[in-house]
Scaffold this active site. Structure first.
Site, PDB file in Angstrom:
ATOM      1  N   ASP A   1       0.857  -1.190   0.000  1.00  0.00           N
ATOM      2  CA  ASP A   1       0.000   0.000   0.000  1.00  0.00           C
ATOM      3  C   ASP A   1       0.894   1.242   0.000  1.00  0.00           C
ATOM      4  O   ASP A   1       1.711   1.427   0.916  1.00  0.00           O
ATOM      5  CB  ASP A   1      -0.905   0.006   1.231  1.00  0.00           C
TER       6      ASP A   1
ATOM      7  N   ASP B   1      -3.465   2.426  -5.610  1.00  0.00           N
ATOM      8  CA  ASP B   1      -2.257   2.434  -4.770  1.00  0.00           C
ATOM      9  C   ASP B   1      -2.121   1.196  -3.894  1.00  0.00           C
ATOM     10  O   ASP B   1      -1.377   1.189  -2.924  1.00  0.00           O
ATOM     11  CB  ASP B   1      -2.260   3.679  -3.877  1.00  0.00           C
ATOM     12  N   GLU B   2      -2.813   0.110  -4.262  1.00  0.00           N
ATOM     13  CA  GLU B   2      -2.883  -1.058  -3.372  1.00  0.00           C
ATOM     14  C   GLU B   2      -2.773  -2.345  -4.193  1.00  0.00           C
ATOM     15  O   GLU B   2      -3.457  -2.507  -5.203  1.00  0.00           O
ATOM     16  CB  GLU B   2      -4.220  -1.018  -2.630  1.00  0.00           C
TER      17      GLU B   2
END
Length: 387
Positions: free
Chosen positions: A12, A106-107
């Protein structure tokens, strides 16, 4: 033959939007910072850890954030940069990982089950993290455990810019110390319901009677009870770039009317943007294709901030068309394609006026759903209606 213990890593990018802004403007580092708009309906898309100390959090109305933190620095956000950095990280993980899922902009989840035969998974993941930080300059945290849930909770515990490995068999020991709100999927409403039952920690949830939980919470009760025991069966879904959506038209008579062609371009772009919204996907690339009477075919594309809005896609389509079009030449075929489709960029839409824009497009699409895709068109595309 024993089934190998699963091993999942969860990456993350920390405070991703804020980190990108600080990377591009170092004067923002260390400030209480929020990314978002300043309009009446604007919300916080992301905020720095310094801002969080004052109670600011994502999705909070910006007015509220400024009231509780008057010296909050607000920047509007650069969506194109978020898309660009997300692509860099995706490419780095894709080049290294045996199996990965892109859960959001973003993960990421990586399935390392069985990989201990070939390398040390923790060391490999640490090296990948270092590679990402070196290539982007962005902070990134990861957690590792026997399933996606444990890995994600471990990542949250490791932030900011850290890592945490929960060894197999240590899940309950790790979870027991935490509040139930740390379980993914436990929102404010479910948290309140659990508190009313006297359940505040994951340990208390684990020790609760599953039948009682079922009576009080329905099927969610046993599901949460299993999560409190560290059980989760979600699979890492292999990342694949979604197929493109496109439309093109081969004309019975070659077209020389430039205004007609531009109107066609608007109509086509509206059509496939509508299709994207119906699938709840966004596009990161747009292309325009032109074929001339001699069958010479040319196309050009450009990457864009993820979107599915007509008013953001049409100017890009027009720009590409003007770069491609040979003045005075007739056109046999015209087409528009949207690619790099993803559902990952939802959070990039928490910017100024986005609620108003979303409401507008929902209303437009509702009419199209009821009366047909062609029932509403922008003025620039109306010339096609009677031709």
């Amino acid at each position: 033959m024993s089934i190998p213990t699963r091993l999942i890593a969860h990456f993350d990018l920390d405070a991703f939007f804020v980190s990108v802004e600080c990377l591009n403007d170092t004067t923002l580092k260390g400030l209480p910072l929020a990314v978002g708009g300043t309009g009446d309906r604007s919300v916080v898309a992301a905020c720095s850890y310094e801002a969080r100390k004052y109670g600011v959090h994502s999705a909070m109305p910006m007015k509220t954030a400024l009231r509780i933190c008057p010296h909050l620095k607000v920047v509007s956000g650069t969506r194109s940069e978020y898309s660009r950095y997300s692509r860099i990280v995706t490419d780095l993980i894709g080049a290294a990982a045996p199996l990965f899922e892109k859960a959001s902009i973003d993960e990421f989840y990586i399935d390392l089950t069985g990989m201990e035969k070939f390398f040390r998974p923790l060391q490999w993941t640490l090296q990948l993290r270092e590679q990402i930080m070196k290539a982007t300059g962005l902070p990134i945290s990861f957690g590792m455990g026997v399933n996606k849930m444990i890995a994600k909770i471990a990542t949250d515990a490791a932030k900011p810019n850290g890592y945490l490995y929960i060894e197999p068999g240590k899940e309950i020991e790790f979870l027991d110390q935490m509040k139930v709100s740390k379980i993914p999927g436990v929102g404010d409403q479910t948290n309140r319901e659990l508190l009313q039952l006297g359940i505040e920690t994951i340990r208390e949830l684990r020790l609760a009677n599953p039948d009682m939980l079922h009576r009080q919470l329905g099927k969610l009760g046993p599901e949460l009870w299993n999560k409190a025991h560290g059980r989760h069966t979600g699979e890492v879904n292999p990342y694949q770039e979604a197929k493109s959506v496109s439309t093109e038209n081969t004309y019975e008579t070659d077209i020389t009317d430039l205004s007609y062609l531009e109107a066609e371009l608007v109509r086509m772009t509206e059509k496939i943007a509508y299709e994207l919204r119906q699938e709840n996907k966004l596009a990161g690339c747009i292309a325009v294709k032109i074929r001339y009477p001699d069958f010479e075919t040319t196309s050009r594309q450009t990457t864009i901030p993820y979107t599915f809005y007509d008013d953001e896609l049409i100017p890009q389509a027009r720009s590409l068309f003007r770069q491609l079009y040979r003045k005075g030449y007739a056109v046999r075929l015209l087409g528009v394609r949207l690619s790099e489709l993803t559902a990952e960029a939802k959070q990039t839409n928490l910017f100024q006026d986005i609620d108003r824009k979303s409401d507008l497009y929902k209303a437009i699409d509702s009419v199209k759903n009821q009366f047909g895709k062609e029932s509403i068109n922008k003025a620039g595309g109306l010339k096609n209606r009677n031709l």
